[in-house]
Motif scaffolding. Sequence first.
Motif, PDB file in Angstrom:
ATOM      1  N   ASP A  54       0.840  -1.349  -0.050  1.00 35.26           N
ATOM      2  CA  ASP A  54       0.047  -0.207  -0.090  1.00 35.26           C
ATOM      3  C   ASP A  54       0.667   1.208   0.027  1.00 35.26           C
ATOM      4  O   ASP A  54       0.504   2.132  -0.915  1.00 35.26           O
ATOM      5  CB  ASP A  54      -1.085  -0.155   1.134  1.00 35.26           C
ATOM      6  CG  ASP A  54      -2.108  -1.053   1.051  1.00 35.26           C
ATOM      7  OD1 ASP A  54      -2.189  -1.676  -0.040  1.00 35.26           O
ATOM      8  OD2 ASP A  54      -2.848  -1.196   1.980  1.00 35.26           O
ATOM      9  N   ARG A  55       1.927   1.360   0.811  1.00 35.34           N
ATOM     10  CA  ARG A  55       2.800   2.547   0.839  1.00 35.34           C
ATOM     11  C   ARG A  55       3.317   2.606  -0.514  1.00 35.34           C
ATOM     12  O   ARG A  55       3.714   3.767  -1.011  1.00 35.34           O
ATOM     13  CB  ARG A  55       3.938   2.193   1.804  1.00 35.34           C
ATOM     14  CG  ARG A  55       3.396   3.027   3.279  1.00 35.34           C
ATOM     15  CD  ARG A  55       4.770   2.910   4.262  1.00 35.34           C
ATOM     16  NE  ARG A  55       5.463   1.689   4.210  1.00 35.34           N
ATOM     17  CZ  ARG A  55       5.358   0.754   5.182  1.00 35.34           C
ATOM     18  NH1 ARG A  55       4.470   0.968   6.408  1.00 35.34           N
ATOM     19  NH2 ARG A  55       6.099  -0.390   5.232  1.00 35.34           N
ATOM     20  N   ALA A  56       3.847   1.579  -1.263  1.00 35.63           N
ATOM     21  CA  ALA A  56       4.577   1.583  -2.452  1.00 35.63           C
ATOM     22  C   ALA A  56       3.288   1.912  -3.380  1.00 35.63           C
ATOM     23  O   ALA A  56       3.755   1.959  -4.615  1.00 35.63           O
ATOM     24  CB  ALA A  56       5.226   0.371  -2.777  1.00 35.63           C
ATOM     25  N   LEU A  57       2.409   2.001  -3.251  1.00 31.32           N
ATOM     26  CA  LEU A  57       1.371   1.864  -4.374  1.00 31.32           C
ATOM     27  C   LEU A  57       1.398   1.085  -5.336  1.00 31.32           C
ATOM     28  O   LEU A  57       0.957   1.207  -6.496  1.00 31.32           O
ATOM     29  CB  LEU A  57       1.227   3.403  -4.940  1.00 31.32           C
ATOM     30  CG  LEU A  57       1.463   4.623  -4.086  1.00 31.32           C
ATOM     31  CD1 LEU A  57       1.383   5.970  -4.894  1.00 31.32           C
ATOM     32  CD2 LEU A  57      -0.020   4.577  -3.203  1.00 31.32           C
ATOM     33  N   LEU A  58       1.592  -0.413  -4.838  1.00 28.39           N
ATOM     34  CA  LEU A  58       1.496  -1.327  -5.577  1.00 28.39           C
ATOM     35  C   LEU A  58       0.070  -2.063  -5.730  1.00 28.39           C
ATOM     36  O   LEU A  58      -0.067  -2.527  -4.370  1.00 28.39           O
ATOM     37  CB  LEU A  58       2.885  -2.383  -5.475  1.00 28.39           C
ATOM     38  CG  LEU A  58       4.284  -1.598  -5.930  1.00 28.39           C
ATOM     39  CD1 LEU A  58       5.246  -2.385  -5.280  1.00 28.39           C
ATOM     40  CD2 LEU A  58       4.297  -1.494  -7.298  1.00 28.39           C
ATOM     41  N   GLU A  59      -0.072  -2.830  -6.838  1.00 29.29           N
ATOM     42  CA  GLU A  59      -1.448  -3.427  -6.686  1.00 29.29           C
ATOM     43  C   GLU A  59      -1.380  -4.886  -6.552  1.00 29.29           C
ATOM     44  O   GLU A  59      -1.838  -5.691  -7.677  1.00 29.29           O
ATOM     45  CB  GLU A  59      -2.362  -2.959  -7.638  1.00 29.29           C
ATOM     46  CG  GLU A  59      -2.670  -1.516  -7.615  1.00 29.29           C
ATOM     47  CD  GLU A  59      -3.615  -1.055  -8.841  1.00 29.29           C
ATOM     48  OE1 GLU A  59      -4.015  -1.713  -9.339  1.00 29.29           O
ATOM     49  OE2 GLU A  59      -3.678   0.281  -8.834  1.00 29.29           O
TER      50      GLU A  59
END
Length: 85
Positions: A54-59
Motif C-alpha cells: 500500500d505504501r509503495a502504491l503497488l496493486e
Amino acid sequence: MGDIRVDRRHLDRLLADSAGTYGAPYQRVFAELAETHRGRPVEDILPRLRRAADRALLEFTHADLREQAAAISTGEPYVLRVTVT
C-alpha cells in the motif's frame, strides 16, 4: 509465482536499487521481512506485506501477498514476474 504491472516511471516503488527517489521500495521491505520473519506464521507476515504494498502504491492481489508471506515463512524463493508498461 506472482505477476504485477508497473509503469516504467514507478519502478522505484518496487525495486530498491532503482535510480528513483521513492522512499519505501517494496523490494527492500520484502528482503527485510525475509531476513527477520523466516519461520513465523503467514498471518504475522501478511499484514506487513500489505502495508508495504500500500505504501509503495503497488496493486498486489491478496493471493500474491499470501504466496509471498508463505515464501518468507518457509524460506523458499519467490518468483515475481514484473511487466513494465
